[in-house]
Structures are given as C-alpha cells and as structure tokens.
Write an enzyme that holds these catalytic residues in place. Structure first.
Site, PDB file in Angstrom:
ATOM      1  N   TYR A 268      -1.567 -68.439 -92.288  1.00 13.14           N
ATOM      2  CA  TYR A 268      -2.530 -68.311 -93.436  1.00 13.14           C
ATOM      3  C   TYR A 268      -2.151 -69.187 -94.573  1.00 13.14           C
ATOM      4  O   TYR A 268      -2.791 -70.057 -94.995  1.00 13.14           O
ATOM      5  CB  TYR A 268      -2.448 -66.817 -93.863  1.00 13.14           C
ATOM      6  CG  TYR A 268      -3.301 -66.536 -95.084  1.00 13.14           C
ATOM      7  CD1 TYR A 268      -4.566 -66.711 -94.868  1.00 13.14           C
ATOM      8  CD2 TYR A 268      -2.764 -66.092 -96.294  1.00 13.14           C
ATOM      9  CE1 TYR A 268      -5.486 -66.208 -96.429  1.00 13.14           C
ATOM     10  CE2 TYR A 268      -3.445 -65.765 -97.051  1.00 13.14           C
ATOM     11  CZ  TYR A 268      -4.836 -65.987 -97.450  1.00 13.14           C
ATOM     12  OH  TYR A 268      -5.443 -65.624 -98.459  1.00 13.14           O
TER      13      TYR A 268
ATOM     14  N   ASP B 227     -22.655 -67.600 -90.064  1.00 14.03           N
ATOM     15  CA  ASP B 227     -21.275 -67.972 -89.682  1.00 14.03           C
ATOM     16  C   ASP B 227     -20.966 -69.202 -90.187  1.00 14.03           C
ATOM     17  O   ASP B 227     -21.551 -70.055 -89.918  1.00 14.03           O
ATOM     18  CB  ASP B 227     -21.468 -67.694 -88.107  1.00 14.03           C
ATOM     19  CG  ASP B 227     -19.755 -68.076 -87.573  1.00 14.03           C
ATOM     20  OD1 ASP B 227     -18.960 -68.355 -88.152  1.00 14.03           O
ATOM     21  OD2 ASP B 227     -20.055 -68.056 -86.122  1.00 14.03           O
TER      22      ASP B 227
HETATM   23  P1  NAD Z   1     -12.052 -60.148 -96.976  1.00  6.48           P
HETATM   24  O1  NAD Z   1     -11.477 -60.295 -95.600  1.00  6.48           O
HETATM   25  O2  NAD Z   1     -12.066 -58.940 -97.680  1.00  6.48           O
HETATM   26  O3  NAD Z   1     -13.512 -60.907 -96.826  1.00  6.48           O
HETATM   27  C1  NAD Z   1     -13.725 -61.785 -95.986  1.00  6.48           C
HETATM   28  C2  NAD Z   1     -15.297 -61.977 -95.341  1.00  6.48           C
HETATM   29  O4  NAD Z   1     -15.429 -63.219 -94.829  1.00  6.48           O
HETATM   30  C3  NAD Z   1     -15.686 -60.790 -94.469  1.00  6.48           C
HETATM   31  O5  NAD Z   1     -16.753 -59.857 -95.400  1.00  6.48           O
HETATM   32  C4  NAD Z   1     -15.944 -61.172 -93.217  1.00  6.48           C
HETATM   33  O6  NAD Z   1     -16.764 -60.616 -92.672  1.00  6.48           O
HETATM   34  C5  NAD Z   1     -16.255 -62.467 -93.864  1.00  6.48           C
HETATM   35  N1  NAD Z   1     -16.091 -63.668 -92.471  1.00  6.48           N
HETATM   36  C6  NAD Z   1     -15.131 -63.816 -91.476  1.00  6.48           C
HETATM   37  N2  NAD Z   1     -15.573 -64.602 -90.707  1.00  6.48           N
HETATM   38  C7  NAD Z   1     -16.662 -65.123 -91.104  1.00  6.48           C
HETATM   39  C8  NAD Z   1     -17.324 -66.246 -90.679  1.00  6.48           C
HETATM   40  N3  NAD Z   1     -17.042 -66.983 -89.313  1.00  6.48           N
HETATM   41  N4  NAD Z   1     -18.521 -66.628 -91.182  1.00  6.48           N
HETATM   42  C9  NAD Z   1     -18.651 -65.882 -92.321  1.00  6.48           C
HETATM   43  N5  NAD Z   1     -18.093 -64.957 -93.063  1.00  6.48           N
HETATM   44  C10 NAD Z   1     -16.989 -64.356 -92.333  1.00  6.48           C
HETATM   45  O7  NAD Z   1     -11.479 -61.086 -97.808  1.00  6.48           O
HETATM   46  P2  NAD Z   1     -11.349 -61.368 -99.269  1.00  6.48           P
HETATM   47  O8  NAD Z   1      -9.991 -60.560 -99.872  1.00  6.48           O
HETATM   48  O9  NAD Z   1     -12.602 -61.100-100.163  1.00  6.48           O
HETATM   49  O10 NAD Z   1     -10.833 -62.941 -99.555  1.00  6.48           O
HETATM   50  C11 NAD Z   1     -11.983 -63.837 -99.984  1.00  6.48           C
HETATM   51  C12 NAD Z   1     -11.188 -65.192 -99.929  1.00  6.48           C
HETATM   52  O11 NAD Z   1     -10.215 -65.151-100.968  1.00  6.48           O
HETATM   53  C13 NAD Z   1     -10.470 -65.729 -98.640  1.00  6.48           C
HETATM   54  O12 NAD Z   1     -10.322 -67.339 -98.820  1.00  6.48           O
HETATM   55  C14 NAD Z   1      -8.881 -65.193 -99.180  1.00  6.48           C
HETATM   56  O13 NAD Z   1      -8.096 -66.158 -98.327  1.00  6.48           O
HETATM   57  C15 NAD Z   1      -8.853 -65.547-100.501  1.00  6.48           C
HETATM   58  N6  NAD Z   1      -7.804 -64.760-101.305  1.00  6.48           N
HETATM   59  C16 NAD Z   1      -7.759 -63.320-101.209  1.00  6.48           C
HETATM   60  C17 NAD Z   1      -6.839 -62.552-101.717  1.00  6.48           C
HETATM   61  C18 NAD Z   1      -6.884 -60.971-101.651  1.00  6.48           C
HETATM   62  O14 NAD Z   1      -5.853 -60.444-102.221  1.00  6.48           O
HETATM   63  N7  NAD Z   1      -7.904 -60.403-101.420  1.00  6.48           N
HETATM   64  C19 NAD Z   1      -5.644 -63.362-102.043  1.00  6.48           C
HETATM   65  C20 NAD Z   1      -5.621 -64.821-102.067  1.00  6.48           C
HETATM   66  C21 NAD Z   1      -6.792 -65.340-101.649  1.00  6.48           C
HETATM   67  N1  SER Z   2      -3.920 -60.818-100.214  1.00  8.21           N
HETATM   68  C1  SER Z   2      -3.563 -61.938 -99.634  1.00  8.21           C
HETATM   69  C2  SER Z   2      -3.114 -61.481 -98.258  1.00  8.21           C
HETATM   70  O1  SER Z   2      -2.294 -60.600 -98.474  1.00  8.21           O
HETATM   71  C3  SER Z   2      -2.874 -62.941-100.442  1.00  8.21           C
HETATM   72  O2  SER Z   2      -3.668 -64.192-100.057  1.00  8.21           O
HETATM   73  O3  SER Z   2      -3.346 -62.200 -97.314  1.00  8.21           O
END
Ligand code: NAD
Ligand code: SER
Length: 323
Positions: free
Chosen positions: A149, A59
């Site tokens: 966010y 966590d």
């Molecule tokens: P996701 O929600 O698919 O994965 C996030 C992971 O974090 C999950 O597996 C969840 O179990 C874990 N998590 C949540 N709380 C937690 C905690 N307290 N301790 C440990 N793990 C925890 O998100 P993602 O799409 O893989 O995004 C990863 C990063 O990239 C994030 O910072 C997100 O803001 C950023 N991001 C993603 C996108 C996108 O389109 N996927 C776009 C812009 C930025």
């Molecule tokens: N894919 C992400 C969202 O929709 C952008 O950071 O939250």
C-alpha cells in the site's frame, strides 16, 4: 457572490469509491456545495436500497467505462478514492498494486488530455517507512515504505507530481492519517482499530485490540479530513508548493490513550491487546506528523482533539446503534 455560485454550479463532479469510509461522507459534503445533481457517486459495489438517483456502478479498472462516464456527464472534477488499503493489500499485493496504480494513471491521462480539469487523489502516512524519523515527521522526510500500500501511494505521489510538472495537470493530494468516523465502517486498514474500539465499547463494553498498547499513530476525525480535502481543492493553485502530497496532522494517540479517553464516558470499558500482522505495518509508520507546509500554503488547521472526537463518536454512534 452570485458569480462564484455560478462558477461552482457549473462544475460536474465524479467521486470513485463513493460507498467507502471517506467517499460516503465526501459525496454528501460536495453535494451541499455543488448541488446534488452535480455530484455523481460511483463504486464497484451495488448501492444499498437504490436510494441515490445520482449513483452509477463503476469499476475503476475499466478505463473505457470511465472515459464514457466522463464524456456523458461532462465531468470537470474527479475525486478518485477507490483503492485497496494497507491490511488488505498485504494479503493481495499484486491486486492492490494494480488497482491503486492503474486507476490513478487512467485519471491522470484523462486530465492530461484535458477531458477533466482537476483531480483529487489521496495518499497516506503509509508512504513513510521504518527508517523515517518517528515523531513530527516532516513533509520531505525519508520515505522508503515497506508495505505494498505504501509503495503504491509513494509511487502515485511521484506520478501526480510528474503529470503536474510535465503536462500542467492540476492534481492535488493529502497524506491522510488514520481516519475515524461513525457513518461508514472503514475498509481494511491498519488504523481501523480506532473506529472499531468505539463500536465495541458501546456494544460489548470491551475491546481486543490488534495493535499493542503503546503504538502511537497519526489520526484525524472525518469532519476535519473532509474539510481539509475541500479546502485544498478550492485553494488558489499559485499558493500550492506541493504536488506530490501534503502532510496533514490532527491527532496522535496510542490504543491505551484512546481507551482511557473512552473510560471517561464508559468507566467499565475494558481493553486487551492481541497484536496481529497489522502490528508490523503500524510499526513501520510515523507516530506523529509535521504539517507546517499545509498550514503555510493553505492555512490548514484541525478542529477536533481526542476528547472532542470521543464525544462526537460516542454521541453519534449511540444514536446510530440505538444505545
Ligand atoms: P474504503 O475501503 O472505505 O473505500 C474504498 C471504496 O472503493 C469501497 O467502497 C470499495 O467498494 C471501492 N472500490 C474497491 N475497488 C474498486 C474498484 N475496482 N472500482 C471502484 N470502486 C472500488 O476506503 P476509504 O477509507 O474510504 O479510502 C479512500 C481513499 O483514501 C483510498 O485511496 C485510501 O487509500 C485513502 N486513505 C484512507 C485513509 C483512511 O484512514 N480511511 C487513510 C489514508 C488514505
Ligand atoms: N488508514 C489507512 C490504513 O490503515 C492509512 O492509509 O490503511
């Protein structure tokens, strides 16, 4: 060549949020480069069928446990991905802020204390707001976010820059657009429709979209995002001019346009529109991004356009879903 290989194999990597949409693929890509045993995958969830011996439950709100893991595994580089995404954070604003901010500061402090030497932390197009110019949004365009966010990502960018300027912390970041992938479903974002649509096209032949038909958003296929992340982390530090977070561009399309692209493969596919609370979030974000600074600093170039992405998504999902 051998020397490079030895330097790479000397690194010990920690990935947080590794079971998520990005983490599940980034972990595999990093293991190809650094060796399976040198990349520790962590998440707050239990691992499905316990198949990864290099997985630990973590966590990221537990700063003590993070310090313990970093010391025990002699971690040198961290990819800190765990976060709450845009749509979920609007439902739990304080929890979203705490998770996104506190955990980043924990890793920045560890880097300041030289317990780790490099940190990757993703930002997002969500740092921009309704007053930002919509098209070809520039690196330093006005950024007044109106979502929790977006606020957390913008503040995080400033913290990264602060720790770089004051303490020389080597922290690097990309403002990802909406990411589209087939291996792991996305987790609570506004751009998730552009993944759901491919699943529903194959499974149901129709899709009800939670955004309106002409909502253009910046997007990217996951293979490009993973490559960009690794290229940025391996770029020469003296080439990097941005320590908040880099704009990155690949695609810009609307729900109507992605649906038309899917119809080239599944002619009977139907889309309907029922915008919900996520429409307001999407309306506050840019439609397309200018990434000329990333191109100039570390030669960023995407490979996947909309039709290449649709082909890859449908091909891979057909196999995954047994269609
Ligand atoms: P996701 O929600 O698919 O994965 C996030 C992971 O974090 C999950 O597996 C969840 O179990 C874990 N998590 C949540 N709380 C937690 C905690 N307290 N301790 C440990 N793990 C925890 O998100 P993602 O799409 O893989 O995004 C990863 C990063 O990239 C994030 O910072 C997100 O803001 C950023 N991001 C993603 C996108 C996108 O389109 N996927 C776009 C812009 C930025
Ligand atoms: N894919 C992400 C969202 O929709 C952008 O950071 O939250």
């Amino acid at each position: 060549m051998l020397a490079n290989r030895q330097i790479i194999m000397a690194e010990k990597i920690l990935v947080t949020g590794a079971l998520g949409q990005i983490g599940s693929e980034l972990t595999l890509a990093l293991r190809e480069i650094y060796g399976v045993e040198n990349v520790l995958s962590t998440d707050i969830q239990d691992q499905e069928n316990q198949s990864d011996p290099y997985y630990e439950k973590l966590d990221v709100m537990d700063a003590g446990k993070i310090a313990e893991i970093v010391e025990q595994h002699k971690i040198t580089i961290v990819y800190h991905l765990a976060a709450m995404l845009s749509a979920t954070a609007e439902k739990y604003p304080k929890k979203g802020w705490d998770l996104n901010m506190d955990s980043l500061l924990t890793f920045l402090e560890l880097a300041k204390e030289k317990k780790i030497k490099q940190l990757y932390w993703p930002s997002s197009i969500a740092i921009f707001g309704p007053d930002t110019p919509k098209n070809n949004t520039e690196q330093n365009a006005l950024a007044i976010p109106t979502t929790v966010y977006g606020i957390s990502k913008r503040a995080g960018e400033f913290w990264c820059n602060y720790y770089y300027e004051k303490f020389g912390v080597d922290v690097r970041s990309i403002r990802y657009p909406g990411l589209i992938s087939w291996k792991t479903r996305p987790g609570g974002g506004t751009t998730d429709y552009a993944v759901d649509i491919y699943y529903q096209a194959l499974e149901e032949g129709k899709y009800e979209c939670f955004l309106s038909e002409n909502t253009a958003l910046p997007m990217m296929y996951m293979d490009d995002a993973i490559r960009a992340t690794i290229e940025l982390m391996q770029a020469d530090a003296d080439k990097l001019t941005v320590r908040t977070s880099y704009n990155l561009h690949a695609l810009s399309f609307t729900p109507k346009e992605i649906a038309e692209d899917i119809q080239k493969h599944i002619p009977d596919f139907e889309i309907s529109y029922k915008p919900d609370f996520r429409q307001e979030i999407a309306d506050s974000w840019p439609g397309s991004i200018d990434d000329s600074v990333a191109q100039k600093d570390w030669n960023w170039k995407p490979k996947f356009d909309l039709s290449a992405m649709t082909e890859a998504m449908l091909g891979n999902l057909k196999e995954k879903l047994g269609k």
